[in-house]
Design an enzyme around this catalytic site. Structure first.
Site, mmCIF file in Angstrom:
data_model
loop_
_atom_site.group_PDB
_atom_site.id
_atom_site.type_symbol
_atom_site.label_atom_id
_atom_site.label_comp_id
_atom_site.label_asym_id
_atom_site.label_seq_id
_atom_site.Cartn_x
_atom_site.Cartn_y
_atom_site.Cartn_z
ATOM 1 N N VAL A 182 1.027 -1.362 -0.097
ATOM 2 C CA VAL A 182 0.012 -0.142 0.351
ATOM 3 C C VAL A 182 1.378 1.272 -0.070
ATOM 4 C CG1 VAL A 182 -2.357 -1.084 1.131
ATOM 5 C CG2 VAL A 182 -0.102 -0.597 2.361
ATOM 6 N N ALA A 183 2.312 1.143 0.197
ATOM 7 C CA ALA A 183 2.963 2.113 0.465
ATOM 8 C C ALA A 183 4.796 2.137 -0.175
ATOM 9 C CB ALA A 183 3.454 2.641 1.914
ATOM 10 N N ALA A 184 5.404 2.366 -0.722
ATOM 11 C CA ALA A 184 6.903 2.082 -0.609
ATOM 12 C C ALA A 184 7.402 3.375 -0.569
ATOM 13 C CB ALA A 184 7.089 1.518 -1.992
ATOM 14 N N ALA A 185 8.507 2.925 0.294
ATOM 15 C CA ALA A 185 9.778 4.221 0.563
ATOM 16 C C ALA A 185 11.274 3.620 0.131
ATOM 17 C CB ALA A 185 9.587 4.227 2.394
ATOM 18 N N LEU A 194 13.210 2.545 2.093
ATOM 19 C CA LEU A 194 14.202 1.371 3.399
ATOM 20 C C LEU A 194 13.288 0.307 2.683
ATOM 21 C CD1 LEU A 194 15.315 3.154 6.057
ATOM 22 C CD2 LEU A 194 16.433 3.003 4.127
ATOM 23 N N GLN A 249 8.939 -1.338 2.287
ATOM 24 C CA GLN A 249 7.254 -1.304 2.077
ATOM 25 C C GLN A 249 6.561 -1.783 2.751
ATOM 26 O OE1 GLN A 249 8.404 -2.574 -2.390
ATOM 27 N NE2 GLN A 249 6.830 -4.504 -1.764
ATOM 28 N N VAL A 250 5.677 -1.453 2.625
ATOM 29 C CA VAL A 250 4.272 -1.461 3.744
ATOM 30 C C VAL A 250 3.060 -1.790 3.277
ATOM 31 C CG1 VAL A 250 2.369 -0.062 4.998
ATOM 32 C CG2 VAL A 250 5.588 0.158 5.231
ATOM 33 N N ASP A 310 12.316 11.967 12.777
ATOM 34 C CA ASP A 310 12.377 12.242 11.585
ATOM 35 C C ASP A 310 10.860 13.127 11.422
ATOM 36 O OD1 ASP A 310 12.213 12.231 9.000
ATOM 37 O OD2 ASP A 310 12.627 9.139 8.921
HETATM 38 N N1 LIG Z 1 1.372 2.052 10.557
HETATM 39 C C1 LIG Z 1 0.939 2.325 9.726
HETATM 40 N N2 LIG Z 1 -1.168 2.051 9.201
HETATM 41 C C2 LIG Z 1 -1.127 2.423 7.487
HETATM 42 N N3 LIG Z 1 -0.122 3.076 7.025
HETATM 43 C C3 LIG Z 1 0.811 3.119 7.294
HETATM 44 C C4 LIG Z 1 1.869 1.993 8.796
HETATM 45 N N4 LIG Z 1 2.652 2.304 8.223
HETATM 46 C C5 LIG Z 1 3.480 3.184 7.179
HETATM 47 N N5 LIG Z 1 2.369 3.367 6.625
HETATM 48 C C6 LIG Z 1 2.560 3.782 5.222
HETATM 49 O O1 LIG Z 1 3.647 3.382 5.381
HETATM 50 C C7 LIG Z 1 4.428 4.676 4.341
HETATM 51 C C8 LIG Z 1 5.884 4.465 4.838
HETATM 52 O O2 LIG Z 1 6.268 3.722 6.183
HETATM 53 P P1 LIG Z 1 7.530 4.053 7.339
HETATM 54 O O3 LIG Z 1 7.584 5.974 6.848
HETATM 55 O O4 LIG Z 1 7.551 3.912 8.158
HETATM 56 O O5 LIG Z 1 8.496 3.368 6.177
HETATM 57 P P2 LIG Z 1 9.630 3.907 5.961
HETATM 58 O O6 LIG Z 1 10.706 3.013 5.401
HETATM 59 O O7 LIG Z 1 10.736 3.887 6.925
HETATM 60 O O8 LIG Z 1 9.503 5.521 5.222
HETATM 61 P P3 LIG Z 1 10.697 6.575 4.890
HETATM 62 O O9 LIG Z 1 12.343 5.929 4.002
HETATM 63 O O10 LIG Z 1 10.511 7.207 3.841
HETATM 64 O O11 LIG Z 1 11.858 6.774 6.735
HETATM 65 C C9 LIG Z 1 4.066 6.037 5.499
HETATM 66 O O12 LIG Z 1 4.421 6.697 5.178
HETATM 67 C C10 LIG Z 1 2.691 4.931 5.262
HETATM 68 O O13 LIG Z 1 2.102 5.863 4.156
#
Ligand SMILES: Nc1ncnc2c1ncn2[C@@H]1O[C@H](COP(=O)(O)OP(=O)(O)OP(=O)(O)O)[C@@H](O)[C@H]1O
Length: 589
Positions: free
Chosen positions: A207-210, A212, A214-215, A355
């Site tokens: 549902v989301a990819a960042a 580091l 993805q979720v 952050d």
């Molecule tokens: N508990 C949650 N409930 C709903 N959505 C979530 C949850 N955790 C993460 N997400 C979704 O996933 C996205 C990425 O999560 P998160 O920021 O924890 O990842 P990350 O890899 O640490 O990201 P970044 O590299 O940007 O710091 C969030 O912006 C959000 O849209």
């Protein structure tokens, strides 16, 4: 205890409009859970196609790079940032080092050359947006280390031009995903159980990819709870290690060539250590637990629950948060809640979210401010907390000599610094801002000016301090995007005034005493202003909530009186009593 009533679970949450930038998660009927679709890869993508802003070419290069340089490298197994180990690994791979350095150099070199051509052909303005978009693609192509650096600066509205800011902010959550097949097998390997045993439902695509990880959205088989499952990108640790190694080398060259005073390599080392901590999801879950315990009970703050048993180094399972990005909903009240929560983090417990970029702050469906992503947390030591409060008080009361001393306490100036000279410079910098009145001081401008003065005197801002500033500047940045007049300091000062009036720390009490007595003369005006501000801390919050109407002056006096008579007002009461006794003595004579 704050209880969030989750709305009926939809695998198409409001903030992820189906098809907006990812393929929609497959809705699974909540009444009749189905076995998850396992090992389902996303359909093949056409090369060069754009999926709502995510360039497939960049994605392919990004993921390809991670696999090529990461998954097989020994650096992928490093638990923490270990420079000697990283050097040992990559010194044995000179070809890889050279190839990557050339790739970085050529990519940025080409971009700077294009900008130079723009400037000599007088097309800089016209091409500004195009170059900003190109820069985003370059950072994506170069991989996670560069994306993380860009993210770190992307909240700095005071230093980055708006077009770049807009592009860089897309890096926060519009990064293309890696294959679900790999992600699912990583979950199984890390947690030691098949997906079907762990989850009764799971979205077939992230549902989301960042940068580091993805979720996925899933439902725990054990408890039926809806959770977010974060899976780390394979190869990310090794890829980042290689880039850090190269960036350190470049930093050394730049420092020598430009004869810089700042130790750029030390800055990179500090950043790298925190990035490595961020890549350990067990540490993130522990941070989340602590954050929830400390701040989850604050009014209108929501912190998701962490599931430690289902969490490993590269897989994190936490409660699902249903909501929208704070930046999208433009809710000023929740910005205020964020400011109060930040102050509590910084100045009450000293454990803060380092952050809080806009992607990590959501407005839940029941109107609360939810925090996500606990990978980067900071510790603000007690002596620094008090020093910070003192600096704010001295700034507002235009006591620049005392402010220069605070800077020594905060580690911003070495004790050997020429305080007179520095205090003169600080006076120049801050006077203009302070003359406009505390309510008009822009935190962004102030930190920018502070940075420039530090630079002039060749002092470096400690990294803990940059993070503290950033955690407040981010909120100011969000608010400014929809209310240009918003000032974070104006929201914070009442809280600070209240803290200094009520705290039992001897350091703060002696600051208060010093502030209230100038050359032995009691400054009732200063006490009055502190009392007024501290009362505002309470009334302003309730006024935003529309719980009470405007307070009239009688009510304010009543509240001031009741404060000085309360247990918390003991120290102020003592000062007042001494002053009354003195007046009594004078009247007698
Ligand atoms: N508990 C949650 N409930 C709903 N959505 C979530 C949850 N955790 C993460 N997400 C979704 O996933 C996205 C990425 O999560 P998160 O920021 O924890 O990842 P990350 O890899 O640490 O990201 P970044 O590299 O940007 O710091 C969030 O912006 C959000 O849209």
């Amino acid at each position: 205890m704050t209880i969030l009533l989750l709305p009926p679970v939809s695998l198409f949450p409001a903030k992820y409009k189906p098809g907006a930038f990812l393929k929609p998660a497959r809705p699974l009927p909540s009444s009749r859970p189905r076995a998850p679709r396992r090992r389902e890869s996303p359909p093949p993508r056409a090369a060069g196609a754009i999926v709502s802003g995510v360039d497939e070419d960049a994605f392919t290069k990004y993921s390809g790079y991670l696999f090529e340089n990461g998954a097989s490298s020994a650096a992928e197994f490093l638990d923490e940032y270990d420079l000697p180990a990283i050097s040992a690994i990559y010194r044995r791979k000179p070809v890889l080092l050279l190839r990557r350095s050339l790739q970085i150099g050529a990519t940025f070199g080409r971009w700077f050359a294009l900008r130079y051509l723009d400037s000599i052909s007088d097309r800089s303005d016209e091409m500004f947006k195009v170059r900003a978009a190109e820069l985003r693609m370059i950072l994506l192509e170069l991989g996670p280390a560069f994306v993380k650096i860009a993210q770190a600066v992307s909240s700095r509205a005071d230093v980055i031009p708006p077009a770049y800011l807009e592009e860089l902010s897309l890096l926060q959550d519009r990064i293309a995903p890696f294959s679900t097949e790999i992600a699912f097998s990583m979950i199984e390997k890390e947690l030691g159980l098949p997906i079907d045993i762990l989850f009764s439902e799971i979205s077939p695509e992230p549902v989301a990819a960042a940068s580091l990880g993805q979720v996925y959205q899933a439902r725990l088989r054990s408890s039926g709870k809806v959770v977010a499952v974060k899976v780390q990108r394979p190869g990310v640790r090794a890829a980042i290690s290689l880039d850090i190694f190269i960036l350190r080398y470049i930093a050394g060259l730049v420092r020598r060539a430009a004869k810089l005073n700042t130790d750029l390599q030390a800055v990179i080392d500090e950043w790298a250590s925190s990035l490595f901590r961020e890549m350990d999801y067990r540490a993130e879950a522990r941070n989340g637990l602590k954050f929830r315990k400390l701040y989850g009970r604050l009014r209108d703050v929501f912190v998701p629950e962490m599931f430690m048993e289902q969490t490993s180094r590269r897989v994190l399972v936490m409660e699902w948060v249903e909501g929208q990005k704070l930046t999208e909903v433009k809710d000023l009240y929740l910005v205020e809640v964020g400011v109060y929560c930040s102050l509590s983090q910084l100045l009450e417990h000293g454990f803060y979210h380092a952050d809080p970029h806009p992607g990590n702050l959501l407005r839940t469906s029941d109107g609360k401010l939810a925090y996500l992503d606990f990978g980067m947390m900071g510790e603000f030591k007690k002596e620094f907390q008090d020093g910070f409060i003192e600096a704010c008080l001295h700034l507002v009361n235009r006591d620049f000599d005392a402010l220069a001393k605070d800077f020594v306490t905060l580690g911003l100036l070495p004790p050997t610094a020429q305080k007179d000279e520095v205090s003169k410079a600080l006076t120049g910098v801050f006077q203009n801002a302070v003359n406009k009145g505390v309510r008009n001081i822009s935190f962004g401008d102030l930190s920018g000016n502070l940075g420039r003065t530090m630079y002039k005197f060749k002092f470096r801002i400690p990294s803990y301090f940059s993070l503290v500033i950033r955690s407040l500047a981010v909120l100011e940045g969000i608010a400014i995007s929809f209310n240009p007049d918003y000032k974070v300091l104006s929201s914070s000062y009442p809280w600070i005034a209240r803290k200094v009036l009520t705290d039992s720390s001897p350091q703060l009490q002696s600051t208060l005493q010093a502030l209230l007595y100038k050359e032995g003369v009691f400054r009732i005006d200063r006490l009055e202003s502190l009392l007024t501000e501290s009362l505002r801390a309470r009334t302003e919050q309730s006024m935003v909530r529309k719980e009470v109407g405007k307070t009239d002056s009688t009510a304010a006096i009543q509240q001031a009186l009741s404060f000085t008579l309360s247990e918390k007002g003991a120290f102020v009461r003592e000062i007042l009593m001494q002053e009354f006794a003195k007046i009594g003595e004078e009247l007698k004579t």
